[in-house]
Motif scaffolding. Structure first.
Motif, PDB file in Angstrom:
ATOM      1  N   LEU A  27      -2.657   0.014  16.060  1.00  5.43           N
ATOM      2  CA  LEU A  27      -1.954  -0.862  15.127  1.00  5.43           C
ATOM      3  C   LEU A  27      -2.702  -2.174  14.931  1.00  5.43           C
ATOM      4  CD1 LEU A  27       1.801  -0.395  16.109  1.00  5.43           C
ATOM      5  CD2 LEU A  27       0.470   0.817  14.376  1.00  5.43           C
ATOM      6  N   ASP A  28      -3.289  -2.705  15.993  1.00  5.95           N
ATOM      7  CA  ASP A  28      -4.061  -3.943  15.861  1.00  5.95           C
ATOM      8  C   ASP A  28      -5.270  -3.747  14.946  1.00  5.95           C
ATOM      9  OD1 ASP A  28      -2.321  -5.319  17.483  1.00  5.95           O
ATOM     10  OD2 ASP A  28      -3.517  -5.045  19.315  1.00  5.95           O
ATOM     11  N   VAL A  29      -5.879  -2.560  15.002  1.00  2.79           N
ATOM     12  CA  VAL A  29      -6.995  -2.259  14.106  1.00  2.79           C
ATOM     13  C   VAL A  29      -6.509  -2.234  12.656  1.00  2.79           C
ATOM     14  CG1 VAL A  29      -8.595  -0.436  13.401  1.00  2.79           C
ATOM     15  CG2 VAL A  29      -8.402  -1.058  15.798  1.00  2.79           C
ATOM     16  N   ILE A  30      -5.337  -1.665  12.428  1.00  3.84           N
ATOM     17  CA  ILE A  30      -4.785  -1.616  11.076  1.00  3.84           C
ATOM     18  C   ILE A  30      -4.520  -3.024  10.555  1.00  3.84           C
ATOM     19  CG2 ILE A  30      -2.772  -0.905   9.713  1.00  3.84           C
ATOM     20  CD1 ILE A  30      -2.635   1.580  11.599  1.00  3.84           C
ATOM     21  N   VAL A  31      -3.894  -3.858  11.382  1.00  3.48           N
ATOM     22  CA  VAL A  31      -3.630  -5.245  10.985  1.00  3.48           C
ATOM     23  C   VAL A  31      -4.935  -5.973  10.681  1.00  3.48           C
ATOM     24  CG1 VAL A  31      -2.741  -7.465  11.765  1.00  3.48           C
ATOM     25  CG2 VAL A  31      -1.442  -5.382  12.230  1.00  3.48           C
ATOM     26  N   GLY A  32      -5.936  -5.768  11.518  1.00  5.10           N
ATOM     27  CA  GLY A  32      -7.205  -6.460  11.344  1.00  5.10           C
ATOM     28  C   GLY A  32      -8.057  -5.933  10.200  1.00  5.10           C
ATOM     29  N   SER A  33      -7.704  -4.751   9.685  1.00 12.85           N
ATOM     30  CA  SER A  33      -8.508  -4.146   8.621  1.00 12.85           C
ATOM     31  C   SER A  33      -8.309  -4.805   7.265  1.00 12.85           C
ATOM     32  CB  SER A  33      -8.157  -2.657   8.492  1.00 12.85           C
ATOM     33  OG  SER A  33      -6.862  -2.495   7.912  1.00 12.85           O
ATOM     34  N   ALA A  63      12.650  10.272  20.716  1.00  9.59           N
ATOM     35  CA  ALA A  63      13.555   9.244  21.200  1.00  9.59           C
ATOM     36  C   ALA A  63      12.961   7.840  21.155  1.00  9.59           C
ATOM     37  CB  ALA A  63      13.989   9.581  22.630  1.00  9.59           C
ATOM     38  N   ASP A  64      11.628   7.727  21.242  1.00 13.05           N
ATOM     39  CA  ASP A  64      11.012   6.399  21.240  1.00 13.05           C
ATOM     40  C   ASP A  64      10.986   5.758  19.859  1.00 13.05           C
ATOM     41  OD1 ASP A  64       7.925   6.683  20.039  1.00 13.05           O
ATOM     42  OD2 ASP A  64       8.770   8.525  20.820  1.00 13.05           O
ATOM     43  N   LEU A  65      11.256   6.536  18.825  1.00 13.80           N
ATOM     44  CA  LEU A  65      11.050   6.032  17.462  1.00 13.80           C
ATOM     45  C   LEU A  65      11.926   4.827  17.127  1.00 13.80           C
ATOM     46  CD1 LEU A  65       9.380   6.511  14.907  1.00 13.80           C
ATOM     47  CD2 LEU A  65      11.135   8.116  14.139  1.00 13.80           C
ATOM     48  N   PRO A  66      13.266   4.898  17.311  1.00 11.29           N
ATOM     49  CA  PRO A  66      14.081   3.735  16.951  1.00 11.29           C
ATOM     50  C   PRO A  66      14.026   2.603  17.967  1.00 11.29           C
ATOM     51  CG  PRO A  66      15.485   5.493  17.758  1.00 11.29           C
ATOM     52  CD  PRO A  66      14.084   6.053  17.700  1.00 11.29           C
ATOM     53  N   GLY A  67      13.382   2.807  19.102  1.00 12.59           N
ATOM     54  CA  GLY A  67      13.260   1.758  20.099  1.00 12.59           C
ATOM     55  C   GLY A  67      11.862   1.198  20.144  1.00 12.59           C
ATOM     56  N   GLU A 122       9.925  -1.215  17.268  1.00 15.34           N
ATOM     57  CA  GLU A 122       9.768  -2.617  17.661  1.00 15.34           C
ATOM     58  C   GLU A 122       8.315  -3.060  17.583  1.00 15.34           C
ATOM     59  OE1 GLU A 122      11.482  -2.659  21.530  1.00 15.34           O
ATOM     60  OE2 GLU A 122      13.522  -2.289  20.793  1.00 15.34           O
ATOM     61  N   VAL A 123       7.394  -2.213  18.041  1.00 20.47           N
ATOM     62  CA  VAL A 123       5.969  -2.562  17.995  1.00 20.47           C
ATOM     63  C   VAL A 123       5.497  -2.702  16.550  1.00 20.47           C
ATOM     64  CG1 VAL A 123       3.654  -1.715  18.541  1.00 20.47           C
ATOM     65  CG2 VAL A 123       5.460  -1.537  20.235  1.00 20.47           C
ATOM     66  N   LEU A 124       5.977  -1.820  15.684  1.00 17.10           N
ATOM     67  CA  LEU A 124       5.631  -1.915  14.266  1.00 17.10           C
ATOM     68  C   LEU A 124       6.200  -3.188  13.647  1.00 17.10           C
ATOM     69  CD1 LEU A 124       6.339   1.801  13.312  1.00 17.10           C
ATOM     70  CD2 LEU A 124       4.115   0.695  13.101  1.00 17.10           C
ATOM     71  N   ALA A 125       7.480  -3.471  13.936  1.00 10.97           N
ATOM     72  CA  ALA A 125       8.141  -4.634  13.336  1.00 10.97           C
ATOM     73  C   ALA A 125       7.475  -5.938  13.772  1.00 10.97           C
ATOM     74  CB  ALA A 125       9.619  -4.630  13.712  1.00 10.97           C
ATOM     75  N   ARG A 126       7.049  -6.016  15.031  1.00 13.31           N
ATOM     76  CA  ARG A 126       6.388  -7.237  15.507  1.00 13.31           C
ATOM     77  C   ARG A 126       5.112  -7.525  14.738  1.00 13.31           C
ATOM     78  NH1 ARG A 126       7.924  -5.609  20.849  1.00 13.31           N
ATOM     79  NH2 ARG A 126       5.834  -4.799  21.285  1.00 13.31           N
ATOM     80  N   GLU A 138      15.873   2.255   9.352  1.00 14.06           N
ATOM     81  CA  GLU A 138      15.744   1.608   8.046  1.00 14.06           C
ATOM     82  C   GLU A 138      15.794   0.092   8.168  1.00 14.06           C
ATOM     83  OE1 GLU A 138      17.191   4.685   4.661  1.00 14.06           O
ATOM     84  OE2 GLU A 138      18.770   3.452   5.539  1.00 14.06           O
ATOM     85  N   ARG A 139      16.681  -0.399   9.008  1.00 12.84           N
ATOM     86  CA  ARG A 139      16.782  -1.851   9.189  1.00 12.84           C
ATOM     87  C   ARG A 139      15.520  -2.434   9.803  1.00 12.84           C
ATOM     88  NH1 ARG A 139      22.132  -0.358  10.653  1.00 12.84           N
ATOM     89  NH2 ARG A 139      21.637  -0.461  12.892  1.00 12.84           N
ATOM     90  N   SER A 140      14.786  -1.636  10.549  1.00 13.95           N
ATOM     91  CA  SER A 140      13.554  -2.124  11.183  1.00 13.95           C
ATOM     92  C   SER A 140      12.350  -2.058  10.248  1.00 13.95           C
ATOM     93  CB  SER A 140      13.269  -1.312  12.449  1.00 13.95           C
ATOM     94  OG  SER A 140      12.839  -0.001  12.122  1.00 13.95           O
ATOM     95  N   GLY A 141      12.523  -1.480   9.054  1.00 14.86           N
ATOM     96  CA  GLY A 141      11.432  -1.434   8.082  1.00 14.86           C
ATOM     97  C   GLY A 141      10.850  -0.066   7.826  1.00 14.86           C
ATOM     98  N   MET A 142      11.518   0.986   8.310  1.00 10.56           N
ATOM     99  CA  MET A 142      11.044   2.343   8.063  1.00 10.56           C
ATOM    100  C   MET A 142      11.822   2.984   6.918  1.00 10.56           C
ATOM    101  SD  MET A 142      10.171   4.236  11.625  1.00 10.56           S
ATOM    102  CE  MET A 142       9.205   3.458  12.909  1.00 10.56           C
ATOM    103  N   GLU A 143      11.104   3.703   6.083  1.00  4.23           N
ATOM    104  CA  GLU A 143      11.743   4.552   5.083  1.00  4.23           C
ATOM    105  C   GLU A 143      11.968   5.929   5.708  1.00  4.23           C
ATOM    106  OE1 GLU A 143      11.410   5.728   0.390  1.00  4.23           O
ATOM    107  OE2 GLU A 143       9.597   5.069   1.421  1.00  4.23           O
TER     108      GLU A 143
END
Length: 251
Positions: free
Chosen positions: A22-28, A62-66, A70-74, A111-116
């Motif tokens: 994810l950091d690579v994506i942000v930095g790209s 199970a990790d998806l909504p937690g 959260e890592v994506l939203a941050r 959805e509230r966290s930003g996922m479609e």
């Protein structure tokens, strides 16, 4: 997760790897979008932002909504989650092997966290081996279950393990999906097909350098392209198996 079930381990990354990707994506400098932005572009309704990237997550572990959300939203990264309703709905049934799964009640939280949210069928079967009746059930029921849970239309589909065919694509369109994503192990493009949008599977062995290459437009072929002989032969083999054994897990 650090210790995934063996059957899904190949397609799992550790939390540390995930954060690095994810950091690579942000930095790209690329602009993250959801599948609706891709749909609008392919339909000619709206242009995409410069250098877009689409992040997708299948099944509904199970990790998806937690932790994952959260890592994506941050990092301010929107994404698209394709949910297998038989694996997450109360009393549901799917072909997915045992694994910790989220519940349907948490789809609105995504959805509230930003996922479609999109559909990943009911049972995760190999769609291109099913009868017309069973195919219609997979496409329509999963769509209806998600729409009832979320209170709005579900416009997008992901084929389990990418398995599709001209018949599956046509039925997806008739069912009311606006797009469908496949796998194809390829980069998508402005000319991609709305009902088999190319994706890249992230495997446990993929490195940060691999992700950097994809973000630079390298390291994979570019869709669209015709199915090769091996893909067609594999489809016919799986159809023959399904005639003997019935619907099988797409994985």
């Amino acid at each position: 997760m650090d210790d995934p079930p063996e059957w899904i381990a190949e397609f799992t990354v550790t939390p540390r790897q995930f954060a690095a990707h994810l950091d690579v994506i942000v930095g790209s400098g690329r602009t993250p979008v959801t599948i609706s932005a891709i749909a609008d572009h392919l339909a000619g309704r709206a242009p995409l932002p410069p250098r877009p990237v689409l992040l997708t997550f299948d099944d509904g572990f199970a990790d998806l909504p937690g932790p994952t959300a959260e890592v994506l939203a941050r990092r301010g990264l929107p994404a698209t989650a394709y949910l297998t309703t038989g694996a997450i709905a109360p009393g549901g049934r799917s072909l997915l092997p045992p694994a910790p799964m989220m519940t349907l009640a948490r789809a609105a939280e995504l959805e509230r966290s930003g996922m479609e949210i999109g559909s990943h069928t009911v049972t995760h079967a190999q769609l291109d081996t099913l009868s017309a009746k069973d195919l219609a059930y997979e496409l329509r029921t999963s769509k209806a279950v998600l729409e009832d849970a979320l209170g709005h239309e579900i416009r997008h589909l992901a084929y389990p393990h990418g398995y599709n065919s001209p018949r599956v694509r046509a039925m997806s369109a008739r069912t009311g999906y606006e797009t469908a994503t496949a796998v194809r192990h390829a980069l998508s493009s402005d000319r991609d097909e709305r009902y088999r949008i190319a994706r890249l599977i992230v495997r446990r062995t993929h490195t940060v350098a691999d992700v950097e290459g994809w973000l630079a437009g390298a390291g994979a072929r570019v869709a669209p392209y015709r199915d090769g002989p091996k893909t067609i032969a594999w489809r016919w083999y799986r159809r023959a198996r399904a005639m003997v054994h019935g619907p099988e897990f797409a994985g």
